[in-house]
Design a protein around this motif. Structure first.
Motif, PDB file in Angstrom:
ATOM      1  N   TRP B  14      27.256  65.127  49.609  1.00 11.73           N
ATOM      2  CA  TRP B  14      26.718  64.433  50.783  1.00 11.73           C
ATOM      3  C   TRP B  14      27.691  63.352  51.260  1.00 11.73           C
ATOM      4  CZ3 TRP B  14      24.432  63.881  55.071  1.00 11.73           C
ATOM      5  CH2 TRP B  14      24.105  62.620  55.576  1.00 11.73           C
ATOM      6  N   GLU B  15      28.304  62.685  50.313  1.00  9.10           N
ATOM      7  CA  GLU B  15      29.231  61.605  50.669  1.00  9.10           C
ATOM      8  C   GLU B  15      30.440  62.143  51.443  1.00  9.10           C
ATOM      9  OE1 GLU B  15      29.221  57.714  50.976  1.00  9.10           O
ATOM     10  OE2 GLU B  15      27.706  58.867  49.878  1.00  9.10           O
ATOM     11  N   PHE B  16      30.898  63.332  51.062  1.00 10.32           N
ATOM     12  CA  PHE B  16      31.999  63.958  51.803  1.00 10.32           C
ATOM     13  C   PHE B  16      31.565  64.311  53.229  1.00 10.32           C
ATOM     14  CE2 PHE B  16      33.792  64.721  47.581  1.00 10.32           C
ATOM     15  CZ  PHE B  16      35.132  64.493  47.808  1.00 10.32           C
ATOM     16  N   ARG B  18      29.144  63.019  54.937  1.00 10.01           N
ATOM     17  CA  ARG B  18      28.933  61.767  55.669  1.00 10.01           C
ATOM     18  C   ARG B  18      30.270  61.205  56.172  1.00 10.01           C
ATOM     19  NH1 ARG B  18      29.014  56.406  54.755  1.00 10.01           N
ATOM     20  NH2 ARG B  18      27.392  55.164  55.746  1.00 10.01           N
ATOM     21  N   ARG B  19      31.252  61.204  55.280  1.00 13.80           N
ATOM     22  CA  ARG B  19      32.577  60.695  55.641  1.00 13.80           C
ATOM     23  C   ARG B  19      33.151  61.467  56.824  1.00 13.80           C
ATOM     24  NH1 ARG B  19      37.473  62.745  52.063  1.00 13.80           N
ATOM     25  NH2 ARG B  19      36.916  64.569  53.265  1.00 13.80           N
ATOM     26  N   LYS B  22      31.235  61.005  60.109  1.00 17.10           N
ATOM     27  CA  LYS B  22      31.519  59.698  60.721  1.00 17.10           C
ATOM     28  C   LYS B  22      32.897  59.714  61.399  1.00 17.10           C
ATOM     29  CE  LYS B  22      28.808  56.028  59.177  1.00 17.10           C
ATOM     30  NZ  LYS B  22      28.838  54.591  58.999  1.00 17.10           N
ATOM     31  N   ILE B  23      33.846  60.325  60.741  1.00 19.52           N
ATOM     32  CA  ILE B  23      35.187  60.383  61.341  1.00 19.52           C
ATOM     33  C   ILE B  23      35.138  61.202  62.626  1.00 19.52           C
ATOM     34  CG2 ILE B  23      37.541  61.290  61.035  1.00 19.52           C
ATOM     35  CD1 ILE B  23      37.288  60.481  58.061  1.00 19.52           C
ATOM     36  N   SER B  26      33.589  59.444  65.480  1.00 19.29           N
ATOM     37  CA  SER B  26      34.377  58.339  66.024  1.00 19.29           C
ATOM     38  C   SER B  26      35.242  58.811  67.199  1.00 19.29           C
ATOM     39  CB  SER B  26      35.246  57.701  64.939  1.00 19.29           C
ATOM     40  OG  SER B  26      36.325  58.536  64.622  1.00 19.29           O
ATOM     41  N   TYR B  27      35.418  60.138  67.301  1.00 19.14           N
ATOM     42  CA  TYR B  27      36.091  60.697  68.481  1.00 19.14           C
ATOM     43  C   TYR B  27      34.974  61.104  69.441  1.00 19.14           C
ATOM     44  CZ  TYR B  27      40.161  60.996  65.421  1.00 19.14           C
ATOM     45  OH  TYR B  27      41.193  60.704  64.559  1.00 19.14           O
ATOM     46  N   MET B  99      49.065  64.320  53.471  1.00 21.07           N
ATOM     47  CA  MET B  99      49.853  63.643  54.511  1.00 21.07           C
ATOM     48  C   MET B  99      49.414  62.188  54.706  1.00 21.07           C
ATOM     49  SD  MET B  99      51.906  66.034  55.887  1.00 21.07           S
ATOM     50  CE  MET B  99      52.233  65.784  57.613  1.00 21.07           C
ATOM     51  N   THR B 100      48.107  61.954  54.600  1.00 15.68           N
ATOM     52  CA  THR B 100      47.622  60.599  54.858  1.00 15.68           C
ATOM     53  C   THR B 100      47.643  59.723  53.610  1.00 15.68           C
ATOM     54  OG1 THR B 100      45.362  61.323  54.467  1.00 15.68           O
ATOM     55  CG2 THR B 100      46.088  61.270  56.746  1.00 15.68           C
ATOM     56  N   GLY B 101      47.914  60.337  52.465  1.00 17.08           N
ATOM     57  CA  GLY B 101      47.962  59.554  51.229  1.00 17.08           C
ATOM     58  C   GLY B 101      46.610  59.427  50.538  1.00 17.08           C
ATOM     59  N   THR B 102      45.560  59.969  51.144  1.00 17.36           N
ATOM     60  CA  THR B 102      44.237  59.832  50.517  1.00 17.36           C
ATOM     61  C   THR B 102      44.060  60.781  49.338  1.00 17.36           C
ATOM     62  OG1 THR B 102      43.386  61.330  52.201  1.00 17.36           O
ATOM     63  CG2 THR B 102      43.010  58.990  52.564  1.00 17.36           C
TER      64      THR B 102
END
Lengths: 274, 278
Positions: B14-16, B18-19, B22-23, B26-27, B99-102
């Motif tokens: 669920w947390e994934f 949700r993340r 939300k991202i 945001s667009y 690529m983003t380092g996450t």
């Protein structure tokens, strides 16, 4: 189970990376390239409530050592234990006890708020969402991030991002914390405050084991219980900063002497001592 | 001791979701443009089908699927775009995180890498399912395609088997990305062959017989055929045993093999120290 074990114990740790073929080396694919030795038989023991500074010039092997301890890189030989658990065999169990503050401060979701970022990584660390949020607020006030919690990560300054990286490393309140160049983007006041938090809160009050990698001599001097001086993938010396001062100085001078000579050759008329 | 304790796998997933939701939210204009794109697809194929209306009845291979090219094509597009995006979702989520380092930051947590990869792809899987559903609903509601909605349970079974079969291929391709960072040959090959051989825009029956045999080795072939027969002809699972069997074989064999491959790839990357490199 882990009551008597050292917080971190590293024995004979060796890491060899395969060298990548470049240019003309592809013409002789049968010829084996010598590996890059990042760690060469490193021994290290860190007890609970101890703050050890890994000090060394760039390329000394500090980050590789932290990455092996945090299970991101598998060692070629030797072993690393966290609270008595071999990190190679019990990766997730070892990581449960480790907070790793990466030097890479961009490793967040830029379009999420700071609070959402910390919540997400808190859940990945095994915290229920509500507990992760509570902990995020707690760390926000400790690290001066309270005002920023509702802001998108992408809108933060470099220093603020670095503080977020520190908050993330502490989110699950782990007993072992690894800091990799944690103060490199902080202003002097905030660096000093972070050092106080590490010393007074994490080590003295909460009895955590901290390994702090840096190439900043002053930082090592004021922070360390014990300095482990690394050079060329080896532990060159170990002890208090005062005892090692001469060796530390020569290690850093020798490391940059080649570059210094090259600089003088290229710019013979320039005054190089500022 | 650490404050961490065990949370359920569902909480983690669920947390994934949700993340990523939300991202994406945001667009702000993205949802509008995507809906507009779906409508545009419908309109394009509506007029293409309109052009073919005179010859539709002479295309014998189309008769098996209800005889209308528009409904044939829309279901083909809905199913194949789902499979295509799902296949790519695993490897692309890893690539983006590298690529983003996450990726390194996630790998440093206690969550196992299998859960990280599954969680990172989950939102795309759900989103694409909704998107395909919207495309089919739009075809039915706006363009009047007759759909056998009483057969939705059968469609759900085919959909579930498609997800597991795609999962296997997606995890396999994620292993390539972990090892080689880019140039995942599997996704490109499966995706390209599916568009060519599985009957996305034309009935596979028009292909030479030996090519149709080759197409049996692609999950999309079974999904497309079963989805069309269920939605357009009201077929039940009992008459779709071939497709069910094909997708089940992909799932049963593919998932364990892909997990083994992925575990091996991750171990190799840890040895090489390249897990988080890009």
């Amino acid at each position: 189970m882990n009551g008597g074990a050292l917080a971190v114990e590293v024995a004979g740790l060796t890491k060899r990376f395969s060298a990548k073929r470049r240019g003309r080396q592809w013409l002789t694919p049968w010829r084996r390239l010598p590996p890059i030795e990042a760690l060469r038989g490193v021994d290290l023991a860190v007890d609970k409530g101890e703050l050890v500074v890994l000090l060394g010039p760039n390329g000394a092997g500090k980050t590789t050592l932290l990455k092996v301890i945090s299970t991101l890189v598998r060692p070629s030989a030797g072993r690393a234990m966290v609270l008595g658990r071999d990190v190679t065999r019990f990766g997730p169990e070892a990581r449960r006890n480790i907070g790793y503050v990466l030097a890479e401060e961009r490793s967040f979701y830029w379009r999420l708020s700071c609070r959402d970022n910390l919540r997400f990584f808190g859940v990945l660390e095994g915290l229920p969402a509500r507990a992760a949020l509570a902990r995020a607020d707690e760390l926000g006030s400790l690290l001066g991030l309270t005002e920023l919690m509702g802001r998108d990560f992408g809108s933060l300054s470099t220093g603020q991002r670095q503080r977020m990286a520190i908050a993330r490393g502490l989110i699950s309140d782990p007993p072992v914390i690894l800091f990799d160049e944690a103060t490199r983007s902080l202003d002097p006041g905030r660096s000093e405050r972070l050092r106080r938090i590490i010393r007074k809160v994490l080590v003295e009050r909460e009895n955590k084991a901290v390994i702090f990698a840096t190439h900043d001599l002053e930082e090592a001097r004021v922070l360390a219980d014990r300095v482990v001086l690394m050079r060329d993938g080896r532990v060159a010396a170990e002890g208090s900063y005062a005892d090692l001062e001469a060796q530390i100085g020569s290690a850093f001078r020798e490391e940059s002497s080649g570059e210094e000579a090259e600089f003088r050759r290229l710019f013979p008329d320039l005054e190089v001592s500022l | 001791m650490s404050r961490a304790r065990s949370i359920s796998w569902l909480e983690l997933m669920w947390e994934f979701v949700r993340r990523d939701a939300k991202i994406q939210l945001s667009y702000r204009l993205q949802a509008f443009f995507q809906l507009a794109a779906l409508f545009s697809i419908c309109v394009t194929f509506f007029f293409l089908a309109h052009m073919l209306r005179g010859v539709e009845s002479s295309i014998g291979t189309l008769e098996r699927y209800g005889g209308s090219y528009f409904s044939f094509a829309i279901i083909g597009l809905a199913a194949s775009s789902y499979i295509d995006s799902s296949l790519r979702s695993f490897s692309s989520s890893i690539r983006t995180a590298q690529m983003t380092g996450t990726f390194e930051a996630m790998l440093a947590t206690r969550t196992r890498i299998g859960s990280l990869v599954a969680g990172s792809a989950l939102y795309t899987l759900l989103y694409m399912a909704v998107r395909s559903g919207v495309l089919i609903a739009m075809a039915g509601l706006v363009f009047g395609v007759p759909l056998h909605l009483d057969r939705l349970p059968a469609l759900a079974v085919i959909f579930g088997l498609t997800v597991t079969a795609t999962l296997a291929l997606g995890i396999f391709s994620a292993g390539f990305i972990v090892l080689f960072k880019q140039g995942d040959p599997l996704t490109a090959a499966i995706s390209g062959l599916s568009w060519l051989l599985s009957g996305v825009l034309y009935p596979k029956e028009i292909l030479p017989l030996w090519v149709q045999r080759v197409a049996e080795f692609l999950p999309a072939t079974h999904t497309l055929e079963a989805s069309r027969l269920i939605l357009l002809r009201g077929a039940g699972l009992e008459s779709l045993s071939g497709a069910v069997f094909g997708l089940a074989v992909f799932s049963v064999l593919g998932v364990p093999i892909s997990l083994l491959w992925f575990a091996w790839a991750v171990n190799r990357a840890r040895v090489a120290g390249s897990l988080a490199q890009y």
